[in-house]
Design a protein around this motif. Structure first.
Motif, PDB file in Angstrom:
ATOM      1  N   ILE A  30      -5.311  -0.414  -7.939  1.00 15.61           N
ATOM      2  CA  ILE A  30      -4.503  -1.561  -7.535  1.00 15.61           C
ATOM      3  C   ILE A  30      -3.895  -1.278  -6.175  1.00 15.61           C
ATOM      4  O   ILE A  30      -3.184  -0.287  -5.999  1.00 15.61           O
ATOM      5  CB  ILE A  30      -3.400  -1.861  -8.568  1.00 15.61           C
ATOM      6  N   GLU A  31      -4.189  -2.116  -5.207  1.00 16.92           N
ATOM      7  CA  GLU A  31      -3.620  -2.018  -3.866  1.00 16.92           C
ATOM      8  C   GLU A  31      -2.763  -3.247  -3.619  1.00 16.92           C
ATOM      9  O   GLU A  31      -3.173  -4.373  -3.934  1.00 16.92           O
ATOM     10  CB  GLU A  31      -4.720  -1.929  -2.806  1.00 16.92           C
ATOM     11  N   TYR A  32      -1.562  -3.029  -3.034  1.00 14.52           N
ATOM     12  CA  TYR A  32      -0.690  -4.163  -2.765  1.00 14.52           C
ATOM     13  C   TYR A  32       0.158  -3.884  -1.528  1.00 14.52           C
ATOM     14  O   TYR A  32       0.525  -2.747  -1.244  1.00 14.52           O
ATOM     15  CB  TYR A  32       0.199  -4.479  -3.966  1.00 14.52           C
ATOM     16  N   SER A  33       0.449  -4.946  -0.800  1.00 15.92           N
ATOM     17  CA  SER A  33       1.270  -4.851   0.412  1.00 15.92           C
ATOM     18  C   SER A  33       1.918  -6.197   0.662  1.00 15.92           C
ATOM     19  O   SER A  33       1.373  -7.253   0.302  1.00 15.92           O
ATOM     20  CB  SER A  33       0.423  -4.444   1.625  1.00 15.92           C
ATOM     21  N   ALA A  34       3.108  -6.164   1.283  1.00 19.34           N
ATOM     22  CA  ALA A  34       3.823  -7.390   1.607  1.00 19.34           C
ATOM     23  C   ALA A  34       3.140  -8.096   2.777  1.00 19.34           C
ATOM     24  O   ALA A  34       2.706  -7.453   3.739  1.00 19.34           O
ATOM     25  CB  ALA A  34       5.276  -7.076   1.967  1.00 19.34           C
ATOM     26  N   LEU A  35       3.010  -9.391   2.685  1.00 14.50           N
ATOM     27  CA  LEU A  35       2.422 -10.168   3.776  1.00 14.50           C
ATOM     28  C   LEU A  35       3.491 -10.485   4.826  1.00 14.50           C
ATOM     29  O   LEU A  35       4.665 -10.655   4.489  1.00 14.50           O
ATOM     30  CB  LEU A  35       1.819 -11.465   3.204  1.00 14.50           C
ATOM     31  N   PRO A  36       3.133 -10.491   6.095  1.00 14.53           N
ATOM     32  CA  PRO A  36       1.752 -10.411   6.576  1.00 14.53           C
ATOM     33  C   PRO A  36       1.255  -8.999   6.878  1.00 14.53           C
ATOM     34  O   PRO A  36       0.049  -8.773   6.987  1.00 14.53           O
ATOM     35  CB  PRO A  36       1.807 -11.243   7.854  1.00 14.53           C
ATOM     36  N   SER A  37       2.127  -8.030   7.055  1.00 11.44           N
ATOM     37  CA  SER A  37       1.661  -6.707   7.522  1.00 11.44           C
ATOM     38  C   SER A  37       2.519  -5.596   6.940  1.00 11.44           C
ATOM     39  O   SER A  37       2.928  -4.681   7.668  1.00 11.44           O
ATOM     40  CB  SER A  37       1.657  -6.653   9.052  1.00 11.44           C
ATOM     41  N   GLY A  38       2.794  -5.653   5.638  1.00 13.73           N
ATOM     42  CA  GLY A  38       3.605  -4.627   5.015  1.00 13.73           C
ATOM     43  C   GLY A  38       2.832  -3.356   4.742  1.00 13.73           C
ATOM     44  O   GLY A  38       1.597  -3.294   4.872  1.00 13.73           O
ATOM     45  N   LYS A  39       3.548  -2.315   4.331  1.00 14.01           N
ATOM     46  CA  LYS A  39       2.941  -1.033   4.023  1.00 14.01           C
ATOM     47  C   LYS A  39       2.051  -1.152   2.790  1.00 14.01           C
ATOM     48  O   LYS A  39       2.400  -1.800   1.800  1.00 14.01           O
ATOM     49  CB  LYS A  39       4.028   0.009   3.789  1.00 14.01           C
ATOM     50  N   LEU A  40       0.877  -0.510   2.833  1.00 14.37           N
ATOM     51  CA  LEU A  40      -0.077  -0.561   1.723  1.00 14.37           C
ATOM     52  C   LEU A  40       0.296   0.475   0.667  1.00 14.37           C
ATOM     53  O   LEU A  40       0.508   1.648   0.985  1.00 14.37           O
ATOM     54  CB  LEU A  40      -1.497  -0.306   2.241  1.00 14.37           C
ATOM     55  N   HIS A  41       0.364   0.038  -0.600  1.00 15.79           N
ATOM     56  CA  HIS A  41       0.635   0.922  -1.730  1.00 15.79           C
ATOM     57  C   HIS A  41      -0.579   0.911  -2.655  1.00 15.79           C
ATOM     58  O   HIS A  41      -1.273  -0.105  -2.788  1.00 15.79           O
ATOM     59  CB  HIS A  41       1.874   0.457  -2.498  1.00 15.79           C
ATOM     60  N   THR A  42      -0.830   2.037  -3.335  1.00 15.66           N
ATOM     61  CA  THR A  42      -1.991   2.164  -4.216  1.00 15.66           C
ATOM     62  C   THR A  42      -1.575   2.744  -5.560  1.00 15.66           C
ATOM     63  O   THR A  42      -0.790   3.701  -5.605  1.00 15.66           O
ATOM     64  CB  THR A  42      -3.078   3.057  -3.579  1.00 15.66           C
ATOM     65  N   VAL A  43      -2.113   2.176  -6.626  1.00 10.15           N
ATOM     66  CA  VAL A  43      -1.892   2.666  -7.986  1.00 10.15           C
ATOM     67  C   VAL A  43      -3.249   2.764  -8.676  1.00 10.15           C
ATOM     68  O   VAL A  43      -4.092   1.867  -8.542  1.00 10.15           O
ATOM     69  CB  VAL A  43      -0.968   1.722  -8.786  1.00 10.15           C
ATOM     70  N   THR A  44      -3.501   3.843  -9.414  1.00 10.82           N
ATOM     71  CA  THR A  44      -4.724   4.023 -10.192  1.00 10.82           C
ATOM     72  C   THR A  44      -4.364   4.077 -11.670  1.00 10.82           C
ATOM     73  O   THR A  44      -3.446   4.803 -12.062  1.00 10.82           O
ATOM     74  CB  THR A  44      -5.458   5.313  -9.787  1.00 10.82           C
ATOM     75  N   VAL A  45      -5.096   3.296 -12.474  1.00 13.55           N
ATOM     76  CA  VAL A  45      -4.815   3.264 -13.913  1.00 13.55           C
ATOM     77  C   VAL A  45      -6.091   3.573 -14.679  1.00 13.55           C
ATOM     78  O   VAL A  45      -7.208   3.460 -14.165  1.00 13.55           O
ATOM     79  CB  VAL A  45      -4.252   1.894 -14.358  1.00 13.55           C
ATOM     80  N   ASP A  46      -5.916   3.936 -15.944  1.00 12.85           N
ATOM     81  CA  ASP A  46      -7.021   4.327 -16.816  1.00 12.85           C
ATOM     82  C   ASP A  46      -7.903   3.122 -17.164  1.00 12.85           C
ATOM     83  O   ASP A  46      -7.469   1.979 -17.126  1.00 12.85           O
ATOM     84  CB  ASP A  46      -6.451   4.957 -18.101  1.00 12.85           C
ATOM     85  N   ARG A  47      -9.162   3.375 -17.525  1.00  9.38           N
ATOM     86  CA  ARG A  47     -10.118   2.310 -17.867  1.00  9.38           C
ATOM     87  C   ARG A  47      -9.727   1.542 -19.122  1.00  9.38           C
ATOM     88  O   ARG A  47     -10.231   0.445 -19.370  1.00  9.38           O
ATOM     89  CB  ARG A  47     -11.515   2.919 -18.068  1.00  9.38           C
ATOM     90  N   LEU A  48      -8.824   2.109 -19.954  1.00 14.30           N
ATOM     91  CA  LEU A  48      -8.361   1.431 -21.166  1.00 14.30           C
ATOM     92  C   LEU A  48      -7.176   0.516 -20.896  1.00 14.30           C
ATOM     93  O   LEU A  48      -6.688  -0.145 -21.811  1.00 14.30           O
ATOM     94  CB  LEU A  48      -7.985   2.454 -22.239  1.00 14.30           C
ATOM     95  N   GLN A  49      -6.710   0.493 -19.661  1.00 12.68           N
ATOM     96  CA  GLN A  49      -5.518  -0.291 -19.309  1.00 12.68           C
ATOM     97  C   GLN A  49      -5.936  -1.532 -18.535  1.00 12.68           C
ATOM     98  O   GLN A  49      -6.779  -1.472 -17.647  1.00 12.68           O
ATOM     99  CB  GLN A  49      -4.577   0.570 -18.463  1.00 12.68           C
ATOM    100  N   ASN A  50      -5.350  -2.669 -18.906  1.00 11.28           N
ATOM    101  CA  ASN A  50      -5.694  -3.913 -18.211  1.00 11.28           C
ATOM    102  C   ASN A  50      -4.483  -4.616 -17.618  1.00 11.28           C
ATOM    103  O   ASN A  50      -4.525  -5.807 -17.340  1.00 11.28           O
ATOM    104  CB  ASN A  50      -6.444  -4.869 -19.142  1.00 11.28           C
ATOM    105  N   SER A  51      -3.380  -3.866 -17.407  1.00 12.44           N
ATOM    106  CA  SER A  51      -2.223  -4.436 -16.720  1.00 12.44           C
ATOM    107  C   SER A  51      -1.354  -3.304 -16.194  1.00 12.44           C
ATOM    108  O   SER A  51      -1.423  -2.167 -16.685  1.00 12.44           O
ATOM    109  CB  SER A  51      -1.411  -5.351 -17.642  1.00 12.44           C
ATOM    110  N   THR A  52      -0.524  -3.612 -15.207  1.00 14.25           N
ATOM    111  CA  THR A  52       0.430  -2.636 -14.677  1.00 14.25           C
ATOM    112  C   THR A  52       1.612  -3.382 -14.079  1.00 14.25           C
ATOM    113  O   THR A  52       1.464  -4.529 -13.627  1.00 14.25           O
ATOM    114  CB  THR A  52      -0.226  -1.733 -13.615  1.00 14.25           C
ATOM    115  N   LEU A  53       2.775  -2.734 -14.096  1.00 14.92           N
ATOM    116  CA  LEU A  53       3.996  -3.322 -13.540  1.00 14.92           C
ATOM    117  C   LEU A  53       4.239  -2.731 -12.161  1.00 14.92           C
ATOM    118  O   LEU A  53       4.442  -1.523 -12.016  1.00 14.92           O
ATOM    119  CB  LEU A  53       5.178  -3.044 -14.465  1.00 14.92           C
ATOM    120  N   LEU A  54       4.196  -3.571 -11.131  1.00 16.54           N
ATOM    121  CA  LEU A  54       4.464  -3.133  -9.770  1.00 16.54           C
ATOM    122  C   LEU A  54       5.969  -3.174  -9.533  1.00 16.54           C
ATOM    123  O   LEU A  54       6.602  -4.222  -9.697  1.00 16.54           O
ATOM    124  CB  LEU A  54       3.741  -4.049  -8.770  1.00 16.54           C
TER     125      LEU A  54
END
Length: 517
Positions: free
Chosen positions: A356-380
């Protein structure tokens, strides 16, 4: 010689009426699907004895059939001066009910008004989709049992029924009006027109039943629950009660060859490039697995039995395109500094992990989260309030493929509550209102005031409201009622913040006031 003597006895036992369908002759129960209407002459020209023999004949004729919404349905329309529908297609779905109804059917007597009866059949009973009428898309059969005496002008009405797709069969216990009767039956005449003495009707039972079966035989191979890698075949268990098995052959059609629901045996199942399965005689479905996505297949069902010969059924279908996760992304639990992102479908058998990659628009800092294949959601978490983020979900598949999907999410605006509110009485009906505010993002203030005492009496509530700009931190309200309740709430871009309320106490008995700022 002993075997020839025992065989007729066995047939008589199988054809004896029973309270359950389980006693029906084997191999016929699941053959058919259609609506069969019997037009029974019970006018004055038919004696009570003849009428009784016809009903006994119908009882034996119909006993082997399975009845129900997905099987055979039977109706009985009697001919007399005033024709009467004894029971319609929806009345009986068990042999016990049908057999009892046949035993209790009484003759009508009177004239042989066959034309009126045919009108009822055409306009109502055999009309597809009519209330209590025939089922659309299924075979319809009219079997006319008559003594052949004065049939009336039936050639035209019978022709109209045939033109609408109704198969017409005739059984005559007399030997007259041959030319009329041969013109009303559906071809071939030799299979659908019977002349027989009333006491010998049993000799045509098997032939007439076979003629009906030939019309309403349900030979369909259906495909259901098609996915990208599987499909389920369904068929009527024609081998139920017999010795045998089903052979299923299926394979992908060559490139450039396609179609849906075609009949016959396709080249791919008659050659060597197919897979083969076998199912027991009692089976009625099988799941085909390990299919390729977005591919056209042909499948054939071959009933194998030493007792009867059955046609091979075939069908073509196309699997759905491959669905790789993530195919859908949803947003929930949106707050001021956090938001939950979910995705699907969950495919732990083919996915290695999710990024999961996320950043504030238009040019915020990029953040990355990796989750297990058994997981289908995450709280940012630790997000900025009232900010739009671009979130990208990427699935790393075991096959080496990568699938990504992006969405925009918004955090909620911070809406601080009003921190202070003071009312200062000025005179007998005025009050000075002061508050603290002027925070970032403030769009103004919403003031309301009402008569607190009106809630406890019969007088209607007097309520007023006023909008003030964001730089206003005070105002004066005049001509207020006694015990007026004053509330101030901050207004932000997306919502109203939590406000404060105070009650102004005046020493006045006035109950009716005009409000003025």
């Amino acid at each position: 010689m002993e075997s020839h003597i025992l065989l007729p006895c066995l047939l008589l036992v199988l054809l004896r009426p029973s309270a359950t369908q389980d006693s029906s002759p084997e191999g016929v129960l699941n053959c058919c699907e259609g609506d069969v209407l019997f037009l029974l002459d019970s006018s004055g020209s038919v004696s009570s004895y003849d009428h009784s023999r016809m009903l006994t004949f119908l009882s034996e004729l119909l006993l082997p059939f399975s009845l129900g919404d997905d099987q055979v349905r039977v109706g009985l329309l009697q001919v007399g001066t005033q024709p009467r529908l004894e029971f319609g297609f929806d009345t009986y779905n068990t042999q016990s009910g049908l057999q009892g109804a046949l035993r209790n059917t009484k003759p009508l007597r009177g004239d042989t008004n066959t034309v009126e009866a045919l009108s009822m059949a055409k306009d109502w009973v055999l009309r597809p989709g009519a209330p209590d009428g025939a089922r659309p898309g299924l075979p319809r059969v009219l079997v006319w049992l008559t003594d052949g005496v004065k049939p009336g002008d039936v050639i035209g009405p019978m022709a109209e029924l045939r033109d609408e797709g109704v198969a017409v069969l005739v059984v005559s216990t007399g030997h007259g009006n041959y030319q009329v009767l041969r013109q009303v039956v559906s071809p071939p005449i030799e299979n659908n027109l019977y002349f027989v003495d009333i006491d010998d009707m049993s000799i045509i039972t098997d032939d007439l039943r076979d003629a009906i079966i030939e019309i309403i035989r349900a030979e369909r191979l259906q495909v259901r629950d098609v996915s990208s890698n599987s499909a389920t075949l369904h068929w009527r268990p024609v081998l139920s009660g017999l010795t045998g098995y089903y052979e299923i052959r299926f394979g992908a059609l060559p490139a450039g060859v396609g179609g849906e629901g075609g009949a016959g045996t396709s080249p791919s199942t008659s050659g060597s490039q197919y897979q083969r399965l076998t199912e027991s005689a009692e089976s009625s479905n099988v799941i085909l697995t390990d299919l390729k996505p977005d591919t056209t297949y042909t499948a054939s069902l071959i009933p194998e039995s030493n007792d009867h010969a059955f046609n091979t059924l075939s069908v073509t279908f196309t699997t759905k395109p491959e669905v790789l996760s993530p195919a859908v992304v949803t947003v929930s639990e949106s707050g001021q500094t956090s938001v939950r992102v979910s995705w699907g479908p969950l495919q732990p058998e083919i996915v290695r992990s999710y990024h999961i990659e996320y950043s504030a628009l238009p040019s915020g800092k990029l953040h990355t989260v990796t989750v297990d294949r058994l997981q289908n959601s995450t709280l940012l978490k630790n997000l900025q309030p009232d900010t739009t983020y671009l979130v990208t979900i990427s699935a790393q598949h075991l096959s080496g493929k990568e699938r990504a999907m992006s969405v925009k999410v918004c955090t909620q605006e911070v809406t601080p509550a009003l921190t202070d509110l003071q009312l200062t009485t000025v005179g007998s009906d005025s009050v000075q209102v002061d508050w603290k505010g002027s925070v970032a993002g403030l769009r103004g203030y919403w003031l309301t005031w009402e008569d607190q005492q009106s809630h406890h009496g019969s007088l209607p509530t007097h309520r007023s409201s006023l909008y003030l700009p964001p730089n206003s931190l005070s105002t004066r309200l005049s001509h207020l009622p006694p015990s007026a309740r004053v509330c101030v709430s901050p207004i932000y871009r997306t919502a109203r913040g939590e406000g404060l309320c105070c009650t102004a106490q005046f020493h006045s008995d006035a109950l009716s006031h005009g409000y003025r700022l």
